[in-house]
Design a protein around this motif. Structure first.
Motif, PDB file in Angstrom:
ATOM      1  N   GLU A  40      26.827  46.487  25.453  1.00  0.00           N
ATOM      2  CA  GLU A  40      26.862  45.414  24.455  1.00  0.00           C
ATOM      3  C   GLU A  40      27.628  44.208  24.992  1.00  0.00           C
ATOM      4  OE1 GLU A  40      28.474  47.240  20.962  1.00  0.00           O
ATOM      5  OE2 GLU A  40      26.517  47.960  20.295  1.00  0.00           O
ATOM      6  N   GLY A  41      28.727  44.452  25.675  1.00  0.00           N
ATOM      7  CA  GLY A  41      29.494  43.369  26.274  1.00  0.00           C
ATOM      8  C   GLY A  41      28.670  42.620  27.313  1.00  0.00           C
ATOM      9  N   ARG A  42      27.976  43.371  28.151  1.00  0.00           N
ATOM     10  CA  ARG A  42      27.128  42.757  29.180  1.00  0.00           C
ATOM     11  C   ARG A  42      26.048  41.895  28.540  1.00  0.00           C
ATOM     12  NH1 ARG A  42      22.407  43.132  31.510  1.00  0.00           N
ATOM     13  NH2 ARG A  42      21.720  44.850  30.229  1.00  0.00           N
ATOM     14  N   LEU A  43      25.409  42.423  27.492  1.00  0.00           N
ATOM     15  CA  LEU A  43      24.356  41.679  26.811  1.00  0.00           C
ATOM     16  C   LEU A  43      24.891  40.427  26.119  1.00  0.00           C
ATOM     17  CD1 LEU A  43      22.322  44.642  25.307  1.00  0.00           C
ATOM     18  CD2 LEU A  43      21.655  43.174  27.229  1.00  0.00           C
ATOM     19  N   ASN A  44      26.157  40.448  25.746  1.00  0.00           N
ATOM     20  CA  ASN A  44      26.784  39.304  25.078  1.00  0.00           C
ATOM     21  C   ASN A  44      27.464  38.362  26.066  1.00  0.00           C
ATOM     22  OD1 ASN A  44      26.042  39.982  22.425  1.00  0.00           O
ATOM     23  ND2 ASN A  44      27.684  41.486  22.326  1.00  0.00           N
ATOM     24  N   GLY A  45      27.225  38.565  27.371  1.00  0.00           N
ATOM     25  CA  GLY A  45      27.725  37.640  28.378  1.00  0.00           C
ATOM     26  C   GLY A  45      29.089  37.957  28.954  1.00  0.00           C
ATOM     27  N   LYS A  46      29.654  39.100  28.599  1.00  0.00           N
ATOM     28  CA  LYS A  46      30.961  39.466  29.144  1.00  0.00           C
ATOM     29  C   LYS A  46      30.815  39.750  30.637  1.00  0.00           C
ATOM     30  CE  LYS A  46      34.777  42.666  28.551  1.00  0.00           C
ATOM     31  NZ  LYS A  46      35.252  43.862  27.871  1.00  0.00           N
ATOM     32  N   THR A  47      31.729  39.191  31.420  1.00  0.00           N
ATOM     33  CA  THR A  47      31.664  39.420  32.859  1.00  0.00           C
ATOM     34  C   THR A  47      32.285  40.763  33.202  1.00  0.00           C
ATOM     35  OG1 THR A  47      33.760  38.275  33.199  1.00  0.00           O
ATOM     36  CG2 THR A  47      31.757  36.962  33.413  1.00  0.00           C
ATOM     37  N   GLY A  48      31.816  41.344  34.280  1.00  0.00           N
ATOM     38  CA  GLY A  48      32.324  42.631  34.726  1.00  0.00           C
ATOM     39  C   GLY A  48      33.376  42.463  35.809  1.00  0.00           C
ATOM     40  N   TYR A  49      33.552  43.479  36.599  1.00  0.00           N
ATOM     41  CA  TYR A  49      34.533  43.488  37.679  1.00  0.00           C
ATOM     42  C   TYR A  49      33.808  43.541  39.014  1.00  0.00           C
ATOM     43  CZ  TYR A  49      37.846  44.709  34.011  1.00  0.00           C
ATOM     44  OH  TYR A  49      38.603  44.705  32.868  1.00  0.00           O
ATOM     45  N   SER A  50      34.416  42.946  40.013  1.00  0.00           N
ATOM     46  CA  SER A  50      33.862  43.029  41.360  1.00  0.00           C
ATOM     47  C   SER A  50      34.203  44.394  41.950  1.00  0.00           C
ATOM     48  CB  SER A  50      34.445  41.932  42.249  1.00  0.00           C
ATOM     49  OG  SER A  50      35.811  42.210  42.521  1.00  0.00           O
ATOM     50  N   VAL A  51      33.550  44.736  43.046  1.00  0.00           N
ATOM     51  CA  VAL A  51      33.839  46.002  43.725  1.00  0.00           C
ATOM     52  C   VAL A  51      35.299  46.035  44.155  1.00  0.00           C
ATOM     53  CG1 VAL A  51      33.300  47.405  45.754  1.00  0.00           C
ATOM     54  CG2 VAL A  51      31.455  46.330  44.468  1.00  0.00           C
ATOM     55  N   ASP A  52      35.808  44.920  44.666  1.00  0.00           N
ATOM     56  CA  ASP A  52      37.210  44.860  45.094  1.00  0.00           C
ATOM     57  C   ASP A  52      38.168  45.063  43.922  1.00  0.00           C
ATOM     58  OD1 ASP A  52      36.526  44.469  47.753  1.00  0.00           O
ATOM     59  OD2 ASP A  52      36.619  42.271  47.598  1.00  0.00           O
ATOM     60  N   GLU A  53      37.854  44.469  42.772  1.00  0.00           N
ATOM     61  CA  GLU A  53      38.709  44.642  41.596  1.00  0.00           C
ATOM     62  C   GLU A  53      38.734  46.097  41.139  1.00  0.00           C
ATOM     63  OE1 GLU A  53      38.462  40.445  39.203  1.00  0.00           O
ATOM     64  OE2 GLU A  53      36.641  41.685  39.255  1.00  0.00           O
ATOM     65  N   VAL A  54      37.575  46.730  41.131  1.00  0.00           N
ATOM     66  CA  VAL A  54      37.507  48.134  40.728  1.00  0.00           C
ATOM     67  C   VAL A  54      38.261  49.007  41.726  1.00  0.00           C
ATOM     68  CG1 VAL A  54      35.966  50.108  40.342  1.00  0.00           C
ATOM     69  CG2 VAL A  54      35.353  47.856  39.451  1.00  0.00           C
ATOM     70  N   THR A  55      38.100  48.721  43.015  1.00  0.00           N
ATOM     71  CA  THR A  55      38.818  49.473  44.047  1.00  0.00           C
ATOM     72  C   THR A  55      40.320  49.363  43.831  1.00  0.00           C
ATOM     73  OG1 THR A  55      37.034  49.151  45.638  1.00  0.00           O
ATOM     74  CG2 THR A  55      39.195  49.696  46.543  1.00  0.00           C
ATOM     75  N   ASN A  56      40.806  48.162  43.581  1.00  0.00           N
ATOM     76  CA  ASN A  56      42.242  47.963  43.355  1.00  0.00           C
ATOM     77  C   ASN A  56      42.720  48.664  42.089  1.00  0.00           C
ATOM     78  OD1 ASN A  56      42.610  46.470  45.696  1.00  0.00           O
ATOM     79  ND2 ASN A  56      42.171  44.533  44.668  1.00  0.00           N
ATOM     80  N   MET A  57      41.912  48.643  41.024  1.00  0.00           N
ATOM     81  CA  MET A  57      42.280  49.344  39.787  1.00  0.00           C
ATOM     82  C   MET A  57      42.343  50.849  40.013  1.00  0.00           C
ATOM     83  SD  MET A  57      40.424  47.299  36.673  1.00  0.00           S
ATOM     84  CE  MET A  57      38.823  47.031  37.421  1.00  0.00           C
ATOM     85  N   MET A  58      41.388  51.377  40.771  1.00  0.00           N
ATOM     86  CA  MET A  58      41.376  52.818  41.056  1.00  0.00           C
ATOM     87  C   MET A  58      42.582  53.217  41.892  1.00  0.00           C
ATOM     88  SD  MET A  58      38.893  54.044  39.406  1.00  0.00           S
ATOM     89  CE  MET A  58      38.778  55.667  40.093  1.00  0.00           C
ATOM     90  N   LYS A  59      42.910  52.411  42.903  1.00  0.00           N
ATOM     91  CA  LYS A  59      44.084  52.697  43.729  1.00  0.00           C
ATOM     92  C   LYS A  59      45.357  52.681  42.889  1.00  0.00           C
ATOM     93  CE  LYS A  59      42.273  51.112  48.161  1.00  0.00           C
ATOM     94  NZ  LYS A  59      42.334  50.072  49.202  1.00  0.00           N
ATOM     95  N   ALA A  60      45.463  51.714  41.984  1.00  0.00           N
ATOM     96  CA  ALA A  60      46.632  51.635  41.111  1.00  0.00           C
ATOM     97  C   ALA A  60      46.709  52.848  40.189  1.00  0.00           C
ATOM     98  CB  ALA A  60      46.592  50.342  40.292  1.00  0.00           C
ATOM     99  N   ALA A  61      45.560  53.299  39.677  1.00  0.00           N
ATOM    100  CA  ALA A  61      45.534  54.465  38.789  1.00  0.00           C
ATOM    101  C   ALA A  61      45.957  55.722  39.538  1.00  0.00           C
ATOM    102  CB  ALA A  61      44.143  54.640  38.185  1.00  0.00           C
ATOM    103  N   VAL A  62      45.480  55.866  40.772  1.00  0.00           N
ATOM    104  CA  VAL A  62      45.866  57.031  41.579  1.00  0.00           C
ATOM    105  C   VAL A  62      47.360  56.988  41.867  1.00  0.00           C
ATOM    106  CG1 VAL A  62      45.617  58.108  43.853  1.00  0.00           C
ATOM    107  CG2 VAL A  62      43.586  57.384  42.586  1.00  0.00           C
TER     108      VAL A  62
END
Length: 71
Positions: A40-62
């Motif tokens: 729904e967010g995507r359809l309403n124009g919400k931007t997602g995360y780049s691969v680098d952003e997701v990688t950094n979030m995953m590293k922080a979570a670990v």
């Protein structure tokens, strides 16, 4: 209490398959809700995360999981 239903361990063992099925179903429903919200967010124009952003979030979570705190 806030909807907590305490059961004796013998009853839990006796009904393990039912409990396991319930927990899996609840997990799948939560996942489905997240996927629907994301779509729904995507359809309403919400931007997602780049691969680098997701990688950094995953590293922080670990790191948080291993060290028990946020950096």
């Amino acid at each position: 209490m806030l909807g907590i239903n305490i059961k004796p361990s013998a009853e839990i063992r006796k009904n393990y398959n039912n409990i396991e099925s319930f927990v899996r179903r609840e997990s799948m429903l939560r996942l489905r809700e997240h996927l629907i919200d994301s779509e729904e967010g995507r359809l309403n124009g919400k931007t997602g995360y780049s691969v680098d952003e997701v990688t950094n979030m995953m590293k922080a979570a670990v790191k948080e999981t291993l060290h028990g705190h946020r950096s």
